[in-house]
Design an enzyme around this catalytic site. Structure first.
Site, PDB file in Angstrom:
ATOM      1  N   ARG A 228       1.291  -1.796   7.127  1.00  0.00           N
ATOM      2  CA  ARG A 228       1.722  -0.520   6.554  1.00  0.00           C
ATOM      3  C   ARG A 228       2.742   0.226   7.424  1.00  0.00           C
ATOM      4  NH1 ARG A 228      -2.572   3.105   3.753  1.00  0.00           N
ATOM      5  NH2 ARG A 228      -0.552   3.824   3.017  1.00  0.00           N
TER       6      ARG A 228
ATOM      7  N   CYS B 296      -4.643  10.629  -1.066  1.00  0.00           N
ATOM      8  CA  CYS B 296      -3.749   9.625  -0.463  1.00  0.00           C
ATOM      9  C   CYS B 296      -2.476   9.407  -1.256  1.00  0.00           C
ATOM     10  CB  CYS B 296      -4.434   8.300  -0.259  1.00  0.00           C
ATOM     11  SG  CYS B 296      -5.855   7.989  -1.196  1.00  0.00           S
TER      12      CYS B 296
ATOM     13  N   HIS C 273     -11.507   6.522   5.820  1.00  0.00           N
ATOM     14  CA  HIS C 273     -10.817   7.619   6.503  1.00  0.00           C
ATOM     15  C   HIS C 273     -11.703   8.862   6.547  1.00  0.00           C
ATOM     16  CE1 HIS C 273      -6.815   5.660   5.144  1.00  0.00           C
ATOM     17  NE2 HIS C 273      -6.794   5.664   6.478  1.00  0.00           N
TER      18      HIS C 273
ATOM     19  N   ARG D 163      -8.632   2.910  11.676  1.00  0.00           N
ATOM     20  CA  ARG D 163      -7.177   3.047  11.576  1.00  0.00           C
ATOM     21  C   ARG D 163      -6.576   3.989  12.623  1.00  0.00           C
ATOM     22  NH1 ARG D 163      -5.599   1.348   6.381  1.00  0.00           N
ATOM     23  NH2 ARG D 163      -7.018  -0.348   5.877  1.00  0.00           N
TER      24      ARG D 163
ATOM     25  N   GLU E 261       0.103   9.515   1.688  1.00  0.00           N
ATOM     26  CA  GLU E 261      -0.530  10.476   2.616  1.00  0.00           C
ATOM     27  C   GLU E 261      -0.686   9.897   4.020  1.00  0.00           C
ATOM     28  OE1 GLU E 261      -4.453  13.015   2.314  1.00  0.00           O
ATOM     29  OE2 GLU E 261      -4.955  10.899   2.412  1.00  0.00           O
ATOM     30  N   ASP E 262      -0.886   8.574   4.100  1.00  0.00           N
ATOM     31  CA  ASP E 262      -1.186   7.990   5.405  1.00  0.00           C
ATOM     32  C   ASP E 262       0.009   7.959   6.345  1.00  0.00           C
ATOM     33  OD1 ASP E 262      -3.901   7.497   4.918  1.00  0.00           O
ATOM     34  OD2 ASP E 262      -3.377   5.788   3.665  1.00  0.00           O
TER      35      ASP E 262
ATOM     36  N   ASP F 289       0.804  -1.231   0.000  1.00  0.00           N
ATOM     37  CA  ASP F 289       0.000   0.000   0.000  1.00  0.00           C
ATOM     38  C   ASP F 289       0.836   1.280   0.000  1.00  0.00           C
ATOM     39  OD1 ASP F 289      -2.893  -0.530   0.066  1.00  0.00           O
ATOM     40  OD2 ASP F 289      -2.431  -1.704   1.862  1.00  0.00           O
TER      41      ASP F 289
HETATM   42  C1  CIR Z   1      -5.442   0.897   2.895  1.00  0.00           C
HETATM   43  O1  CIR Z   1      -6.455   0.237   3.166  1.00  0.00           O
HETATM   44  O2  CIR Z   1      -4.688   1.311   3.771  1.00  0.00           O
HETATM   45  C2  CIR Z   1      -5.142   1.174   1.456  1.00  0.00           C
HETATM   46  N1  CIR Z   1      -5.526   0.054   0.655  1.00  0.00           N
HETATM   47  C3  CIR Z   1      -5.842   2.433   0.995  1.00  0.00           C
HETATM   48  C4  CIR Z   1      -5.394   3.669   1.710  1.00  0.00           C
HETATM   49  C5  CIR Z   1      -6.014   4.902   1.188  1.00  0.00           C
HETATM   50  N2  CIR Z   1      -5.510   6.030   1.871  1.00  0.00           N
HETATM   51  C6  CIR Z   1      -6.179   7.167   2.036  1.00  0.00           C
HETATM   52  O3  CIR Z   1      -7.341   7.260   1.660  1.00  0.00           O
HETATM   53  N3  CIR Z   1      -5.577   8.139   2.668  1.00  0.00           N
END
Ligand code: CIR
Length: 252
Positions: free
Chosen positions: A84, A246, A159, A129, A64-65, A59
């Site tokens: 992650r 993201c 999110h 999360r 961004e995460d 991922d």
């Molecule tokens: C996840 O589930 O962590 C990733 N497949 C998608 C993350 C998307 N991130 C975001 O919207 N900030």
């Protein structure tokens, strides 16, 4: 403006999914669409720097995460999905010459996708999360820089930024099915078209917007409100439950 992005992992098929049913992802198509997204950022004045990815972090394109970058400090997140957590290492190294860093630590979890900054108020989604401990650590980290943190409940989506994004310091785009409009009562609010629930996630660069091409009716609402718009097709990464914000970390 610097936009940090990250390559699409060859292992994107093993991405985390929460609200989306797994479908086959075409890695080459995802990469081509990601490049178009980077070009859109460049056309709006960003310098794009893409970090590499490998097959151990499916991922990592959703950069961004991994961090919340503010003017004076960057808070390195601790992603809620254990798969992650290692993504933050390369991002910390990339940000360290540009910001002092504060790290969210165990038992806190925080995904950057849960964070919406509006002026000096930081709205943080309590989600699958991001937990209360992570939000508390963020509050302490940003307080010396003049920011306050407000917790927002998120339901039905991954999110907070799936449900609401800031178009400028006065205006938000939101989906009332996933987040309460009351929280943003002090702002001008534009709502997504009800047939386009995932359309609230748009990138704003000083009010110039990047909008997904799969949301034409919400795009019309934004145009009518006077926002200049660049459209990109991000449909392949949407299968990995990713949206537009993201895929970059903006460093002003
Ligand atoms: C996840 O589930 O962590 C990733 N497949 C998608 C993350 C998307 N991130 C975001 O919207 N900030």
């Amino acid at each position: 403006m610097l936009a940090l992005t990250r390559d699409v992992s060859p292992a994107i098929a093993r991405c985390e999914l929460t609200h989306v049913v797994r479908e086959r992802i075409d890695v080459d198509l995802a990469r081509r669409q990601h490049e178009q997204y980077e070009h859109a950022l460049e056309s709006l004045g960003c310098v794009v720097r893409r970090l590499p990815a490998d097959d151990t972090m499916p991922d990592s394109v959703f950069i961004e995460d991994t961090a919340i970058v503010l003017r004076d400090v960057a808070v390195i997140a601790r992603p809620g999905a254990p798969s992650r957590r290692r993504e933050v290492v390369a991002v910390s190294l990339a940000l360290s010459p540009m910001r002092s860093l504060v790290f969210i630590v165990e038992p806190g979890t925080l995904d950057g996708g849960d964070v919406v900054v509006l002026g000096r108020t930081i709205y943080v989604g309590r989600s699958s999360r991001t937990n209360a401990d992570g939000i508390g650590q963020l509050r302490v980290a940003v307080y010396p820089y003049g920011y306050t943190v407000t917790t927002v409940d998120v339901a039905g989506c991954l999110h907070l930024k799936s449900a609401v994004t800031a178009l400028n310091d006065r205006t938000v785009l939101l989906n009332r099915a996933w987040v309460s409009t009351d929280v943003f009562a002090a702002f001008d609010r534009i709502e997504v078209d009800p047939g386009e629930p995932a359309a609230a996630n748009v990138v704003s660069l000083d009010g110039q917007l990047i909008v997904g091409s799969t949301f034409p009716r919400t795009r019309m609402r934004l145009e009518r409100a006077g926002f200049p718009i660049t459209t990109v097709d991000a449909s392949e990464l949407a299968k990995a439950e990713g949206a537009l914000t993201c895929c970059s970390l903006l460093v002003a």
